[in-house]
Scaffold this motif. Sequence first.
Motif, mmCIF file in Angstrom:
data_model
loop_
_atom_site.group_PDB
_atom_site.id
_atom_site.type_symbol
_atom_site.label_atom_id
_atom_site.label_comp_id
_atom_site.label_asym_id
_atom_site.label_seq_id
_atom_site.Cartn_x
_atom_site.Cartn_y
_atom_site.Cartn_z
ATOM 1 N N GLY A 38 0.505 -0.680 0.312
ATOM 2 C CA GLY A 38 0.123 0.082 -0.065
ATOM 3 C C GLY A 38 0.101 1.079 -0.086
ATOM 4 N N VAL A 39 2.357 1.415 -0.202
ATOM 5 C CA VAL A 39 2.913 2.416 -0.168
ATOM 6 C C VAL A 39 3.321 2.346 -1.949
ATOM 7 C CG1 VAL A 39 5.163 3.601 0.295
ATOM 8 C CG2 VAL A 39 4.240 2.057 2.091
ATOM 9 N N GLU A 40 2.926 3.611 -2.715
ATOM 10 C CA GLU A 40 2.860 3.744 -3.911
ATOM 11 C C GLU A 40 4.543 4.398 -4.417
ATOM 12 O OE1 GLU A 40 0.959 2.773 -5.919
ATOM 13 O OE2 GLU A 40 -0.712 2.085 -4.706
ATOM 14 N N GLU A 41 4.686 3.719 -5.176
ATOM 15 C CA GLU A 41 6.558 5.286 -5.772
ATOM 16 C C GLU A 41 5.805 6.813 -5.799
ATOM 17 O OE1 GLU A 41 8.194 3.253 -8.853
ATOM 18 O OE2 GLU A 41 7.094 2.135 -9.364
ATOM 19 N N ASN A 42 4.730 7.358 -5.759
ATOM 20 C CA ASN A 42 5.415 8.681 -5.070
ATOM 21 C C ASN A 42 5.786 8.483 -4.040
ATOM 22 O OD1 ASN A 42 2.234 7.851 -4.137
ATOM 23 N ND2 ASN A 42 1.505 9.431 -5.648
ATOM 24 N N GLU A 43 5.508 8.154 -3.252
ATOM 25 C CA GLU A 43 6.011 8.264 -1.862
ATOM 26 C C GLU A 43 6.957 8.522 -1.046
ATOM 27 O OE1 GLU A 43 3.009 7.082 0.844
ATOM 28 O OE2 GLU A 43 2.166 5.853 -0.395
ATOM 29 N N TYR A 44 8.078 7.741 -2.438
ATOM 30 C CA TYR A 44 8.853 7.846 -1.701
ATOM 31 C C TYR A 44 10.356 8.316 -3.843
ATOM 32 C CZ TYR A 44 8.985 3.113 -3.652
ATOM 33 O OH TYR A 44 8.837 2.200 -4.898
ATOM 34 N N SER A 45 10.843 9.763 -3.116
ATOM 35 C CA SER A 45 11.228 10.026 -4.290
ATOM 36 C C SER A 45 12.833 9.442 -4.641
ATOM 37 C CB SER A 45 11.988 11.529 -3.847
ATOM 38 O OG SER A 45 12.416 11.723 -3.145
ATOM 39 N N ASN A 46 13.751 8.600 -3.808
ATOM 40 C CA ASN A 46 15.619 8.101 -4.521
ATOM 41 C C ASN A 46 14.916 6.824 -3.018
ATOM 42 O OD1 ASN A 46 15.733 8.586 -1.385
ATOM 43 N ND2 ASN A 46 16.189 10.987 -2.518
ATOM 44 N N ASP A 47 16.201 5.732 -4.021
ATOM 45 C CA ASP A 47 16.667 4.867 -3.076
ATOM 46 C C ASP A 47 16.652 4.848 -1.754
ATOM 47 O OD1 ASP A 47 16.572 3.865 -5.858
ATOM 48 O OD2 ASP A 47 18.621 2.895 -5.427
ATOM 49 N N GLU A 48 17.168 5.800 -0.723
ATOM 50 C CA GLU A 48 17.282 6.147 0.124
ATOM 51 C C GLU A 48 15.481 5.687 0.703
ATOM 52 O OE1 GLU A 48 18.328 5.957 4.074
ATOM 53 O OE2 GLU A 48 20.114 5.436 2.362
ATOM 54 N N GLU A 49 15.246 6.615 0.515
ATOM 55 C CA GLU A 49 13.210 6.845 1.121
ATOM 56 C C GLU A 49 12.941 5.466 0.742
ATOM 57 O OE1 GLU A 49 12.111 10.264 0.021
ATOM 58 O OE2 GLU A 49 12.769 11.712 0.363
ATOM 59 N N MET A 50 13.182 4.752 -0.399
ATOM 60 C CA MET A 50 12.548 3.867 -1.009
ATOM 61 C C MET A 50 12.938 2.208 -0.029
ATOM 62 S SD MET A 50 12.964 1.316 -3.903
ATOM 63 C CE MET A 50 14.899 0.838 -3.378
#
Length: 299
Positions: A38-50
């Motif tokens: 339930g975490v979409e790709e627009n909820e993080y902006s780079n690998d570290e946040e992912m």
Amino acid sequence: MTTQAQQDMLAKVKQEVGFIAALDQSGGSTPKALKLYGVEENEYSNDEEMFACVHAMRSRIVTSPAFDGKRVLGAILFENTLDRDIEGKSSARFLWQDKHVVPFLKVDKGLADEKDGAQVMKEMPELDALLAKANAQDVFGTKMRSVVKLANADGIKAVVEQQFAVGKQIIAAGLVPIVEPEVDINSPEKAEAEALLRSEILRHLDALAPDELVMLKLTLPEQANFYQPLIEHANVLRVVALSGGYVRDVANQRLSENNGMIASFSRALTEGLNAKQSDDEFDSTLDATIQGIYDASAT
């Protein structure tokens, strides 16, 4: 690692009923795992946040009261998880000290291009350093994945040879390797590939010294109890099953038909969990999931 901790972990993996949680999605599979959560790709902006998002997911799973050493024997971590803390302790130490769950580490760097109907692992030039890091954090064992797509004897031989060669390097470092030559569940030659794979694994097991112990992580076979000779082999600590893309109910049903084989599920473990759930919803969903996988592993 103290010898006592190692002995306790060995006894737990060898003797207790339960399963191994695969919490080791790496860079390539993380966006998909997060999307299912339930975490979409627009909820993080780079690998570290992912990776911070996926660590939050894993932390929520392992700190849940449903996740306990009575039903979960071990957990496989990704290196990025090993480098992070859970409740102020390194992830591996939290698992063992707080949950009595045996920590394993995924060590492969992904798959090479397909050849002869199979994919061996990419080279691992920094494996010794990674094994030293694992030992320093009281990790018990490792996991590494190859893939078999067709019943090609040359491809299967290459996969198993590489797995056992690297496995011996891991044993020499004092860790227990989980050898994982996955057979693609969509293979048009799945049963034939499993027959070739079983023979090749047995050949390599028979060549091990008595004190060289391995675990095997295998796709749930087409024929129930097909891997019994591997389960009974003196050098095999445990044979665990990957879900391989089967939905959880199918994976559990297939697993329950294979006596002595236990689960090491990834997607089937996190199926139904969602970042937006309340703690009560999350914990009760996880509890039911863990009980179902535990029951299927207890046959």
